[in-house]
Design an enzyme around this catalytic site. Structure first.
Site, PDB file in Angstrom:
ATOM      1  N   ASP A 257       0.715  -1.147   0.369  1.00  0.00           N
ATOM      2  CA  ASP A 257       0.469  -0.084  -0.139  1.00  0.00           C
ATOM      3  C   ASP A 257       0.927   1.093   0.005  1.00  0.00           C
ATOM      4  O   ASP A 257       1.547   1.456  -0.920  1.00  0.00           O
ATOM      5  CB  ASP A 257      -1.051   0.041   1.416  1.00  0.00           C
ATOM      6  CG  ASP A 257      -1.962   0.712   1.128  1.00  0.00           C
ATOM      7  OD1 ASP A 257      -2.389   1.766   0.566  1.00  0.00           O
ATOM      8  OD2 ASP A 257      -2.468   0.977   2.250  1.00  0.00           O
TER       9      ASP A 257
ATOM     10  N   PHE B  15     -10.439  -0.708   0.725  1.00  0.00           N
ATOM     11  CA  PHE B  15      -9.729  -2.033   0.969  1.00  0.00           C
ATOM     12  C   PHE B  15     -10.250  -2.587   0.958  1.00  0.00           C
ATOM     13  O   PHE B  15     -11.864  -2.645   0.767  1.00  0.00           O
ATOM     14  CB  PHE B  15     -10.350  -1.284   3.185  1.00  0.00           C
ATOM     15  CG  PHE B  15      -9.448  -1.524   4.206  1.00  0.00           C
ATOM     16  CD1 PHE B  15      -8.068  -1.494   3.984  1.00  0.00           C
ATOM     17  CD2 PHE B  15      -9.428  -2.788   4.272  1.00  0.00           C
ATOM     18  CE1 PHE B  15      -7.988  -2.013   5.262  1.00  0.00           C
ATOM     19  CE2 PHE B  15      -8.958  -3.984   5.619  1.00  0.00           C
ATOM     20  CZ  PHE B  15      -8.391  -2.674   5.914  1.00  0.00           C
TER      21      PHE B  15
END
Ligand code: 5GP
Length: 193
Positions: free
Chosen positions: A114, A163
């Site tokens: 990420d 997410f």
């Protein structure tokens, strides 16, 4: 005509499990390709696969079985998210490796890159142990991640900012056992948001 029975009918009813991002079949196909690539790249020098717990454990088990070399496997655990969907910005070593990395060809197996914070921390820690080589194989990477500067050689899929959960990835330790990857849809009163 008989209808296909959902593999996980109870889980499928959970409203927190949103849109499917990657199906079981898509995951399986790409992971087989990654395994073939690693088999070719590491011919004659079987690597040590370092699985980053806990998120990468499902990926690791499938990937390793698609590598046709006598690999070894060890585990390292870090934590940066706690029980929320937002990074705490601090990476903590929770469990260290058992194997000595000196002179080894190491492939770090990650679930998702990420911000790259976790990876930078792990790279620094593992490079200090003098491996012969160190490459990174991530199942997922954000479209925004600078994979070149992070030195990520192998990536399964790039994903946008949502997410995601399933196939090893969790929210507060749940959903790791989903067979596919889905967007997480926080519900009212959810402690993890
Ligand atoms: P980074 O340090 O690159 O920002 O974050 C990497 C770690 O954060 C991953 O190994 C994973 O544990 C967690 N993470 C980042 N994005 C997601 C996501 O979309 N879903 C889940 N379940 N975990 C994530």
């Amino acid at each position: 005509m008989t209808e296909a029975t959902p593999a996980q009918p109870e889980l499928d009813r959970d409203p927190a499990i949103g849109r499917v991002v990657l199906t079981e079949e898509q995951l399986a196909r790409r992971i087989a390709e990654l395994g073939e690539q690693l088999t070719a790249d590491y011919a004659g020098r079987p690597p040590l696969l370092v699985c980053v717990l806990r998120g990468a454990y499902v990926f690791l088990t499938d990937l390793a079985r698609h590598i046709d070399l006598p690999v070894e496997i060890d585990f390292i655990a870090v934590s940066s998210y706690g029980a929320t969907t937002r990074t705490s910005g601090v990476v903590r070593l929770v469990k260290d490796l058992d194997v000595d990395l000196t002179g080894r060809d190491v492939v770090l197996v990650e679930d998702i890159v990420d911000t790259g914070l976790t990876l930078r921390y792990l790279r620094r820690s593992l490079e200090a142990r003098n491996p012969a080589s160190l490459e990174v194989c991530a199942l997922l990477a954000r479209e925004s991640a600078d994979l070149e500067s992070l030195g990520v050689r192998y990536v399964g899929f790039t994903v946008p900012g949502d997410f995601v959960i399933g196939y090893g990835l969790d929210v507060a330790e749940r959903y790791r056992n989903l067979r596919y990857l889905a967007v997480y849809e926080p519900q009212d009163g959810d402690p993890a948001i």
